[in-house]
Design an enzyme around this catalytic site. Structure first.
Site, PDB file in Angstrom:
ATOM      1  CD  GLU A  23     -28.175  39.806 -50.808  1.00  0.00           C
ATOM      2  OE1 GLU A  23     -29.248  39.436 -50.296  1.00  0.00           O
ATOM      3  OE2 GLU A  23     -27.925  41.009 -51.038  1.00  0.00           O
ATOM      4  CG  HIS A  78     -30.150  39.557 -45.828  1.00  0.00           C
ATOM      5  ND1 HIS A  78     -30.739  40.398 -44.912  1.00  0.00           N
ATOM      6  CD2 HIS A  78     -29.808  40.345 -46.891  1.00  0.00           C
ATOM      7  CE1 HIS A  78     -30.736  41.638 -45.387  1.00  0.00           C
ATOM      8  NE2 HIS A  78     -30.174  41.628 -46.577  1.00  0.00           N
TER       9      HIS A  78
END
Length: 858
Positions: free
Chosen positions: A309, A312
């Site tokens: 994550e 990202h």
């Protein structure tokens, strides 16, 4: 609703017409609290002020909003009639000006499916918790917007909430004197990564600091939050440790400071994904907070997700794909960078082994389904997009990126990433934008590589072909490349070919290796000519490329007896993967794979690989073994698991892993009696702590075999009066071997819509028990009668759970296969996403029947 779909063509037309310049969103969430049912859906007020420009004044378009009702719509000061312009999914707007302001006052619905604004009531203390989850297109369930990734804009949120709550958003914020939470304006971001979390969460804070090259210090406020009921289990220190290590790694390698201010990480209940990369407010499923003892593999998995994550923030949030065709531009990169950063920056230095053994298995399966697609996919609409969060977009894409690093070199790859971020910050990209920077930094022509790896589907097989001279030395060793006839592309592979042999001490270790570029149908590895005869040839040593590794006959014979003697854990993982692919492809009988696990898994040092072997062994038994051998195979697995459990080091993670596997395969009277004794404490295994999670593991087979009824399950539920306990209890109740139980479970999931996404999942898991094939046989016909109605009536998230989870794969006979094919032939006009799910399940069943036939022949 069919009208909830959005096509790529519609998005392109709207993207060409409009630019979003800013949002102000005001939410009133005080309605979330309150006892008892409400008339109709429970709703909250959402007021959106949307500023945008129009390239063709006078044109018309639409705004996305899924809501029970709209109170008012005002466009450039002109009141529009909600009854006329709003159809429940879209708001039609026309006579646009060059610059526009739209204000929408709506009543939006709380969700129980994990889509939009999810509302969860904690059974432990009655507290209410809210969070949002939007990917790919559910922000429109919370506020009016242009729901497509290329219409980025800055956002300002304000939220009114109960007085004893805290609220979090992408930007930093606090509660004003009037009780309203106001948050800083975000950078330009896409709708699907805006986020709100609200409720009486337990919150822990920290700070990340880093000296900047030109002087000064970068300071990022860190936060981590979970439900109050999980606070006693919350190991925020370890979460912050991995977070700081990741931020160090990405700052070192990306040369673009984290661009979104603070970094909060929320662990939330009933989450329908693993995690979501909302900038400044990442959300995770709360199962990553461990209530009992778990193995290092669980902590590694959590670290990988945290870093995935975090990647990202750059790949996806800072630079975003224009449309979902290029979803891989964020997910493949995040999957690769999650493993890459974890291995290089954290204590989990064996992460590539887990990737090779676990993550790539997901990709290999997906890439052999009829629905396989290129990494750069053809995504016609949002339903296509939802289904493309799959093993190809994630794990195959990440595998291909690992191959790309071997192809262009690490330095060129990372320099390409740095240029990509600087060139496209806060913008949207397509495939060509990435290839352009990689060509600059590597000096290689990327077009051919991209065509082979990104724009074609299917997985190649690499097989060693060896000839020996009269003295037993390698005369010629070649790598033969095959491709399935449906996807005949032969790709360029950078590989390491390794020769292994047994030492006098009984160890199987490499003694000769050669790096080579495989291309075309046959590649000779000249460097290995003259080498002594090996006991094992491994054609993808180090796991540089994405392929199915095949074994020659001599290597397979070696592994049957000496697999556990392989000293290199990566080599062992690759051999296990090769053997599993052979089992799935009906080249190796399922009983042979089970025998290999029983013979060698006890020597496996990598706990993640061991857990994967347990999963594969059980799948081999349930799906790929001949029906006549299943009982014998189950007995052998249970005996082997119990033997390894008793032999494992007391208190070790291996002991815990074998205990869980024993509970999974326990079926005989003596197995179940032992489960009951371990549960009630009348028998103990030295060093094994039977904590609450392990108690549920031992209760599960007792419930599914009729040894524990509703009172025993209720008693355990009272002992574990938590949300986790509720899910376990629902699963156990649905697993009981009773026609009435199965009818009730089916009705709860298929005929009614009262359960949350987490309880739908738990009910389905309990319903489908491999030892209850005859009991649930009548539901095969019911499945095909109901599946189209379920898809039409439910949200896509619940539809996917039901269509996948209730497919009658345990009715593994030609009649079920014929029923699936008949349904597909008779429903050619059904929703393409629904047809894809049924087609995938049909193909899995056909594969299982081929494997069963192979096993029966053995």
């Amino acid at each position: 609703m069919p009208g909830e779909n959005l096509s790529r063509d519609e998005a392109r037309q709207r993207g060409d017409l409009l630019s979003a310049t800013g949002y102000e969103v005001a939410l009133d969430l005080r309605s979330a609290v309150g006892e008892g049912p409400v008339a109709g859906p429970r709703t909250f007020r959402s007021v959106t002020t949307l500023h945008f420009t129009c390239a063709r004044p006078g044109a018309a378009t639409f705004v996305d909003l899924i809501a029970p009702s709209v109170t008012s719509v005002t466009l450039n000061g002109r009141a529009l009639d909600p009854a006329t312009v709003f159809d429940g999914v879209r708001i039609a707007i026309d006579d646009l000006q060059a610059e526009n302001t739209l204000v929408v006052d709506a009543q939006c619905a709380y969700s129980r499916t994990g889509e939009g604004m999810h509302r969860f009531v904690d059974p432990e203390d009655g507290e209410v918790y809210l969070y949002t989850q939007y990917e790919p297109a559910d922000a429109r369930r919370v506020y009016a917007n242009f729901e497509q990734p290329d219409l980025k804009a800055p956002y300002r949120f304000e939220v009114t909430a109960p007085d004893d709550w805290q609220v979090w958003n992408n930007g930093a914020g606090d509660r004003g004197a009037d009780g309203v939470w106001r948050f800083a304006q975000t950078k330009p971001i896409s709708t699907y990564i805006t986020a709100v979390v609200a409720g009486p969460y337990h919150y822990v804070s920290d700070t990340y600091r880093r000296a900047l090259p030109g002087g000064g210090e970068l300071e990022i406020p860190l936060g981590a939050l979970c439900r109050k009921g999980l606070a006693k289990h919350f190991d925020a220190d370890d979460i912050f440790l991995v977070t700081k290590q990741g931020l160090d790694f990405f700052h070192d390698n990306f040369d673009f400071p984290y661009p979104f201010g603070k970094y909060d990480q929320a662990f939330v209940p009933e989450y329908n994904l693993g995690a979501m990369e909302n900038p400044g407010l990442v959300t995770f499923r709360e199962e990553y907070i461990y209530r009992g003892k778990v193995t290092q593999a669980s902590y590694e998995r959590r670290a990988n997700v945290i870093l995935h994550e975090m990647a990202h923030m750059w790949f996806g949030d800072l630079v975003t794909m224009r449309w979902w065709d290029d979803l891989w531009l964020k997910e493949s990169f995040a999957d690769f960078m999650g493993a890459f950063s974890m291995v290089e920056a954290t204590r989990f230095t064996n992460g590539w082994i887990t990737f090779a053994n676990n993550r790539k298995a997901w990709a290999y399966r997906a890439d052999q389904l009829p629905s396989t697609h290129p990494i750069t996919a053809d995504i016609r609409d949002l339903e296509d997009a939802k289904l493309n969060f799959d093993g190809i977009t994630y794990a195959k894409g990440a595998s291909v990126l690992k191959q790309l690093v071997a192809y262009v070199g690490r330095d060129a790859f990372l320099e390409g990433a740095r240029r990509y971020f600087k060139r496209h910050a806060y913008g949207n990209t397509e495939l060509g934008d990435l290839l352009a920077v990689l060509e600059e930094t590597s000096g290689r022509d990327m077009a051919g590589w991209a065509r082979s790896w990104l724009q074609t589907a299917g997985v190649n097989s690499l097989t060693p072909q060896v000839a020996y001279d009269a003295e037993g030395r390698v005369q010629e060793l070649a790598v033969v490349q095959d491709a399935p006839k449906e996807h005949p592309e032969l790709r360029p592979h950078r590989v390491v070919v390794a020769l292994y042999r047994l030492s006098p001490e009984g160890e199987l270790a490499a003694y000769a290796t050669a790096g080579t570029d495989v291309s075309g149908p046959r590649t000779v590895v000249a460097e290995l000519a003259g080498a002594e005869r090996p006991d094992l040839i491994l054609v993808n040593d180090e796991d540089l490329t994405y392929c199915k590794t095949r074994l020659d006959d001599a290597s397979l014979d070696t592994l049957r007896t000496r697999l556990g003697a392989l000293t290199d854990p990566m080599a062992r993982a690759l051999c296990w993967s090769a053997l599993w692919n052979m089992t799935r492809d009906a080249l190796l009988p399922a009983r042979d794979f089970v025998a290999l696990v029983l013979a060698h898994a006890g020597r496996e040092s990598d706990i993640g690989v061991l857990q994967m072997l347990h999963t594969w062994a059980n799948s081999a038994l349930v799906h790929y073994a001949a029906p006549a051998w299943r009982a014998e195979g189950g007995r052998l697995l249970a005996e082997g698991a119990l033997r390894e459990l008793r032999d494992a080091e007391p208190g070790s993670q291996h002991q815990l892993t074998w205990a869980r596997f024993f509970a999974q395969v326990a079926a005989s009277d003596s197995d179940l009696t032992l489960c009951q004794a371990l549960l009630d404490g009348s028998e103990q295994v030295p060093g094994l702590d039977v904590d609450q999670e392990l108690r549920w593991a031992f209760l599960s087979p007792l419930a599914s075999h009729g040894r524990a009824g509703a009172p025993a399950i209720a008693a355990e539920r009272a002992r574990d009066d938590t949300a986790s306990g509720e899910r376990h209890a629902v699963r156990c109740l649905a697993s009981r071997p009773s026609p009435e139980v199965k009818a009730a479970a089916w009705s709860d999931v298929v005929e009614h819509d009262a359960l949350s996404n987490a309880l739908v999942e738990a009910t389905i898991a309990g319903f489908a028990q491999s030892g209850q094939r005859e009991l649930i046989a009548p539901y095969a016909e019911k499945y095909f009668a109901a599946v189209e109605r379920v898809w039409a009536d439910r949200s896509i998230q619940i539809g996917m759970l039901v269509v996948r989870g209730l497919f009658p794969d345990l009715q593994d006979d030609p009649a079920t296969l014929d029923a699936a094919r008949t349904w597909l032939a008779g429903h050619k006009d059904a929703a393409p996403a629904l047809r894809r799910l049924v087609t995938e399940a049909e193909d899995d069943l056909a594969r299982a029947l081929r494997a069963q036939e192979r096993d029966a022949a053995a």
